[in-house]
Design a protein around this motif. Structure first.
Motif, PDB file in Angstrom:
ATOM      1  N   LEU A   1       0.829  -1.200   0.000  1.00  0.00           N
ATOM      2  CA  LEU A   1       0.000   0.000   0.000  1.00  0.00           C
ATOM      3  C   LEU A   1       0.865   1.252   0.000  1.00  0.00           C
ATOM      4  N   PRO A   2       0.357   2.362  -0.569  1.00  0.00           N
ATOM      5  CA  PRO A   2       1.098   3.619  -0.511  1.00  0.00           C
ATOM      6  C   PRO A   2       1.308   4.053   0.941  1.00  0.00           C
ATOM      7  N   THR A   3       2.465   4.628   1.203  1.00  0.00           N
ATOM      8  CA  THR A   3       2.765   5.045   2.568  1.00  0.00           C
ATOM      9  C   THR A   3       2.695   6.559   2.684  1.00  0.00           C
ATOM     10  N   ALA A   4       2.459   7.020   3.904  1.00  0.00           N
ATOM     11  CA  ALA A   4       2.402   8.458   4.160  1.00  0.00           C
ATOM     12  C   ALA A   4       3.804   9.049   4.051  1.00  0.00           C
ATOM     13  N   PHE A   5       3.871  10.292   3.602  1.00  0.00           N
ATOM     14  CA  PHE A   5       5.142  10.971   3.387  1.00  0.00           C
ATOM     15  C   PHE A   5       5.546  11.717   4.655  1.00  0.00           C
ATOM     16  N   ASN A   6       6.782  11.490   5.097  1.00  0.00           N
ATOM     17  CA  ASN A   6       7.277  12.169   6.295  1.00  0.00           C
ATOM     18  C   ASN A   6       7.980  13.462   5.890  1.00  0.00           C
ATOM     19  N   VAL A   7       7.428  14.615   6.308  1.00  0.00           N
ATOM     20  CA  VAL A   7       8.030  15.898   5.929  1.00  0.00           C
ATOM     21  C   VAL A   7       9.069  16.360   6.942  1.00  0.00           C
ATOM     22  N   SER A   8       9.221  15.599   8.039  1.00  0.00           N
ATOM     23  CA  SER A   8      10.162  16.028   9.081  1.00  0.00           C
ATOM     24  C   SER A   8      11.533  15.403   8.859  1.00  0.00           C
ATOM     25  N   HIS A   9      12.574  16.194   9.130  1.00  0.00           N
ATOM     26  CA  HIS A   9      13.926  15.650   9.120  1.00  0.00           C
ATOM     27  C   HIS A   9      14.433  15.436  10.538  1.00  0.00           C
ATOM     28  N   ALA A  10      13.592  15.755  11.523  1.00  0.00           N
ATOM     29  CA  ALA A  10      14.007  15.578  12.919  1.00  0.00           C
ATOM     30  C   ALA A  10      14.059  14.089  13.248  1.00  0.00           C
ATOM     31  N   LYS A  11      14.990  13.740  14.129  1.00  0.00           N
ATOM     32  CA  LYS A  11      15.177  12.338  14.496  1.00  0.00           C
ATOM     33  C   LYS A  11      13.927  11.806  15.204  1.00  0.00           C
ATOM     34  N   ASN A  12      13.551  10.569  14.902  1.00  0.00           N
ATOM     35  CA  ASN A  12      12.424   9.900  15.562  1.00  0.00           C
ATOM     36  C   ASN A  12      11.133  10.719  15.502  1.00  0.00           C
ATOM     37  N   THR A  13      10.968  11.470  14.425  1.00  0.00           N
ATOM     38  CA  THR A  13       9.767  12.287  14.277  1.00  0.00           C
ATOM     39  C   THR A  13       9.116  11.984  12.934  1.00  0.00           C
ATOM     40  N   PHE A  14       7.806  11.822  12.957  1.00  0.00           N
ATOM     41  CA  PHE A  14       7.055  11.586  11.724  1.00  0.00           C
ATOM     42  C   PHE A  14       5.978  12.655  11.633  1.00  0.00           C
ATOM     43  N   GLU A  15       6.093  13.499  10.635  1.00  0.00           N
ATOM     44  CA  GLU A  15       5.148  14.605  10.487  1.00  0.00           C
ATOM     45  C   GLU A  15       4.537  14.526   9.096  1.00  0.00           C
ATOM     46  N   THR A  16       3.212  14.546   9.040  1.00  0.00           N
ATOM     47  CA  THR A  16       2.580  14.367   7.734  1.00  0.00           C
ATOM     48  C   THR A  16       1.247  15.106   7.665  1.00  0.00           C
ATOM     49  N   PHE A  17       0.613  15.033   6.507  1.00  0.00           N
ATOM     50  CA  PHE A  17      -0.637  15.741   6.234  1.00  0.00           C
ATOM     51  C   PHE A  17      -1.706  14.750   5.817  1.00  0.00           C
ATOM     52  N   LEU A  18      -2.860  14.842   6.429  1.00  0.00           N
ATOM     53  CA  LEU A  18      -3.986  14.019   5.992  1.00  0.00           C
ATOM     54  C   LEU A  18      -5.164  14.933   5.690  1.00  0.00           C
ATOM     55  N   VAL A  19      -5.742  14.734   4.513  1.00  0.00           N
ATOM     56  CA  VAL A  19      -6.871  15.545   4.080  1.00  0.00           C
ATOM     57  C   VAL A  19      -8.080  14.637   3.902  1.00  0.00           C
ATOM     58  N   ALA A  20      -9.178  14.965   4.581  1.00  0.00           N
ATOM     59  CA  ALA A  20     -10.428  14.233   4.382  1.00  0.00           C
ATOM     60  C   ALA A  20     -11.104  14.791   3.148  1.00  0.00           C
ATOM     61  N   MET A  21     -11.378  13.933   2.173  1.00  0.00           N
ATOM     62  CA  MET A  21     -11.960  14.422   0.922  1.00  0.00           C
ATOM     63  C   MET A  21     -12.759  13.322   0.236  1.00  0.00           C
ATOM     64  N   GLU A  22     -13.755  13.752  -0.528  1.00  0.00           N
ATOM     65  CA  GLU A  22     -14.461  12.795  -1.376  1.00  0.00           C
ATOM     66  C   GLU A  22     -13.613  12.509  -2.594  1.00  0.00           C
ATOM     67  N   ALA A  23     -13.666  11.278  -3.089  1.00  0.00           N
ATOM     68  CA  ALA A  23     -12.939  10.945  -4.316  1.00  0.00           C
ATOM     69  C   ALA A  23     -13.637   9.785  -5.005  1.00  0.00           C
ATOM     70  N   GLN A  24     -13.507   9.747  -6.323  1.00  0.00           N
ATOM     71  CA  GLN A  24     -13.993   8.606  -7.094  1.00  0.00           C
ATOM     72  C   GLN A  24     -12.943   7.509  -6.988  1.00  0.00           C
ATOM     73  N   VAL A  25     -13.361   6.342  -6.536  1.00  0.00           N
ATOM     74  CA  VAL A  25     -12.417   5.246  -6.328  1.00  0.00           C
ATOM     75  C   VAL A  25     -12.876   4.032  -7.122  1.00  0.00           C
ATOM     76  N   ASP A  26     -11.937   3.436  -7.844  1.00  0.00           N
ATOM     77  CA  ASP A  26     -12.237   2.240  -8.633  1.00  0.00           C
ATOM     78  C   ASP A  26     -12.067   1.011  -7.747  1.00  0.00           C
ATOM     79  N   LEU A  27     -13.172   0.364  -7.400  1.00  0.00           N
ATOM     80  CA  LEU A  27     -13.101  -0.807  -6.517  1.00  0.00           C
ATOM     81  C   LEU A  27     -12.826  -2.089  -7.294  1.00  0.00           C
ATOM     82  N   GLY A  28     -12.729  -1.980  -8.614  1.00  0.00           N
ATOM     83  CA  GLY A  28     -12.515  -3.175  -9.427  1.00  0.00           C
ATOM     84  C   GLY A  28     -13.829  -3.764  -9.891  1.00  0.00           C
ATOM     85  N   ASN A  29     -13.747  -4.695 -10.830  1.00  0.00           N
ATOM     86  CA  ASN A  29     -14.939  -5.345 -11.385  1.00  0.00           C
ATOM     87  C   ASN A  29     -15.960  -4.331 -11.894  1.00  0.00           C
ATOM     88  N   GLY A  30     -15.467  -3.187 -12.356  1.00  0.00           N
ATOM     89  CA  GLY A  30     -16.351  -2.195 -12.949  1.00  0.00           C
ATOM     90  C   GLY A  30     -17.099  -1.339 -11.951  1.00  0.00           C
TER      91      GLY A  30
END
Ligand SMILES: [Cu+2]
Length: 653
Positions: A46-75
């Protein structure tokens, strides 16, 4: 102090970045003609979240709640609620002790939050209606916390969570076990290349008006959610009629609070209907209360490829199958989490045909060994299912049950079968409800195709094999089962007195509605209007109070006919035993230590568990926090919680 100052400075600098990244993401993910693919192609990466922090032992990222068209497969293309435009949202990979900062922006039309399920975090980041105000449309909230324990976790909204999670609003958070690296080196565990993440869920997607099905699971040989053609549940004639049908949900839609929409306008094709029942469901003019499982099983955001036959006698795969490539003799590690709102997944891995393929077995099952899950790796490998103690688990030994919101870390060995053969992981029906089986069809979850045959097995695993007790790591899980527990606080003695119950037994009831001790008053984040500010949400008669640092022994008495996945927030628990409520006999003693945050409660039973109210650092960005605060405890079948099977543990200084 210097560190704190630097942190503040950095966050200030990031403020304009939050805005621009948000706009950029929204632009990238909503432009363009064809809908984006789901997060992956069901191959376990699965795609992983991007860490924008360069600080040691720190994970800083952005999450946006949004509607999107998603292809679930099988049409099937669905209009989903997403984190950053994908289902599941980006996976957050962490190490124990990492500092996490998540800049959350809500671009959905309804209020949202993020609950970091299972993480023992600072109270202000717990994401419930008693720890923060809902994040309005266009609003932001910064979550920050430290991850103190390894495990497979996930995140979702806890502001009216039923509908958002059904629509795809979830993602995984994995904190690597510090002993895993050594155990991989010692070939006790498969390596990263042989580790696959399977995020399970289910949903229902509306078809064109007038063509939605009255049966919940129409038979269709081309889609794996179909009933009879691909192996129905244990019921002859298939599970049709398990309400409500897609026709009900899509053509007489409910609003986000569960009320009928007036005037009735059928949902367009691709819409995912609301399934949250209204608090007055079942009364005159209100929709019925029962909420069926989703029509489509989703794995990593995709509907798995169909396969004919049934687990005991697998048939042909549908054309152009999505498979995970494996070689005979390899060990494969599956990190499995469930973001379903109701469905229990009962997983069984099978040989390519009805013939046995594992030495010593008379059936065609390939055992799934459990090496860990919610609290990192186990001390020793386990086989689950069958009869544990004297408890009939209602699934076979070597299968794995994934209750709602549970996560498990599994390993299997690819048997010596032929080139091109396909092993299939299925989900079978389970006796979850008061009526027995949930009446769900048996469908595939994942397929494993043999792309190379090797003569000799190079990986072996057996129940009892040492993991955290392995001499190479020698780091067994700490026990909190010893010593005398502390009593809950009696809030009637407070000045001024507060509502609450000092009993260490919490009784789950289903008289009028799912509830705690028949008290349906505590609906802090699913009701029509969650109180704001959140600090105004009242305590209730079933609130429990305790002091930070206390060791508690609580008993959850499931006084109902159905299973419930019990989820206490904020502090992981160690199950001690399960007691048959009718006979007061202990039917299962947990003879091993494990920290979990979701525990399945069999009907008419009592689960006894220990929980240590460990303190933790305050938030980096707010002086309030730590372990002090209000922590929800509830059934994780969200609509049960929404109707009243929810209360709180209030941790005081
Ligand atoms: Cu429940």
């Amino acid at each position: 102090m210097a560190m704190k100052w630097r942190r503040r400075q950095k966050l200030i600098y990031l403020a304009p970045l939050v805005l621009s990244v948000t706009i950029l993401l929204a632009a990238i993910l909503t432009l363009g003609g064809s809908p984006p693919q789901a997060a992956d192609d069901s191959k376990g990466n699965l795609p992983t979240a991007f860490n924008v922090s360069h600080a040691k032992n720190t994970f800083e990222t952005f999450l946006v709640a949004m509607e999107a068209q998603v292809d679930l497969g099988n049409g099937v293309v669905a209009t989903a609620f997403t984190f950053n435009g994908i289902v599941p949202g980006p996976t957050i990979n962490l190490k124990v002790g990492d500092k996490v900062v998540v800049h959350f922006t809500n671009h959905l039309s309804i209020p949202m939050s993020i609950h970091w399920h299972g993480v023992e975090l600072t109270n202000r980041s717990d994401g419930t209606g008693i720890t923060q105000d809902p994040v309005p449309t266009g609003g932001t909230y910064v979550y920050d916390f430290i991850v103190p324990r390894p495990g497979i976790f996930f995140f979702h909204s806890r502001i009216r969570p039923t509908n958002p999670e059904f629509k795809g609003f979830y993602g995984m958070l994995i904190v690597e076990d510090p002993t895993a690296k050594k155990l991989i080196e010692k070939k006790v565990l498969p390596d990263k290349e042989h580790t696959k993440l399977l995020v399970l869920g289910d949903t229902t997607v509306c078809k064109t008006q007038g063509s939605n099905d009255t049966a919940t699971f129409p038979a269709d040989p081309n889609v794996p959610w179909a009933g009879n053609a691909n192996g129905a549940g244990p019921f002859p004639g298939g599970p049709a009629g398990n309400p409500p049908s897609p026709k009900d949900l899509c053509e007489t839609p409910r609003d986000e609070h569960g009320h009928f929409v007036n005037p009735v306008v059928a949902l367009p094709a691709g819409a995912i209907p609301n399934i949250q029942p209204s608090t007055n469901c079942g009364s005159a003019g209100e929709p019925t209360c029962p909420v069926g499982e989703g029509q489509l099983v989703k794995v990593n955001g995709r509907v798995p490829t169909a396969r004919g036959g049934r687990p005991e006698d697998p048939g042909a795969l549908a054309a152009n199958p999505r498979v995970i490539n494996v070689k005979t003799g390899e060990g494969i590690r599956l990190q499995v989490g469930s973001a379903a709102t109701i469905r229990y997944f009962r997983l069984r891995l099978t040989c390519p045909t009805s013939a046995p393929c594992v030495p010593g077995r008379v059936d065609n099952m390939i055992p799934l060994y459990r090496v860990g899950g919610q609290g990192g790796l186990l001390d020793n490998v386990r086989l689950e299912g069958g009869t544990q103690g004297t408890l009939n688990t209602d699934y076979l030994e070597g299968e794995i049950l994934i209750p709602v919101a549970a996560r498990e870390d599994l390993v299997f060995v690819v048997p010596q079968v032929g080139l091109g053969d396909v092993l299939t992981l299925w989900t079978l029906d389970f006796k979850r409800t008061g009526q027995g089986f949930a009446k769900l069809p048996t469908v595939p979850v994942a397929h494993f195709k043999i792309v190379e045959v090797k003569d000799h097995p190079k990986f072996a695993i057996n129940a009892g094999d040492p993991l955290r007790t392995h001499p190479a790591v020698n780091s067994p899980i700490a026990s909190i089962k010893g010593g005398a527990p502390d009593a809950l606080l009696d809030s009637s003695l407070f000045q001024p007195p507060q509502p609450g119950n000092p009993s260490s037994t919490i009784r789950l009831t289903a008289g009028v509605k799912p509830s705690i001790n028949d008290d349906t008053n505590f609906i802090f984040d699913e009701g029509p209007t969650p109180p704001t500010p959140y600090t105004d949400v009242p305590h209730v008669a079933e609130s429990r109070w305790a002091a930070v640092g206390d060791l508690l022994e609580l008993t959850i008495f499931n006084d109902t006919n159905a299973h419930h996945p019990w989820h206490p927030h904020g502090f992981s628990i160690q199950p001690v035993k399960i007691i048959d409520a009718a006979t007061s006999t202990t039917v299962l003693t947990f003879g091993y230590n494990e920290f979990v945050d979701v525990a399945d409660l069999p009907p008419h039973s009592k689960l006894v568990y220990r929980v240590l109210l460990e303190d933790r650092p305050f938030s980096f960005i707010s002086p309030t926090g730590g372990a002090v605060g209000r922590w929800a405890m509830h059934c994780h079948i969200f609509f049960h919680a929404a109707l009243g099977m929810i209360t709180e543990l209030v941790a005081t200084q």
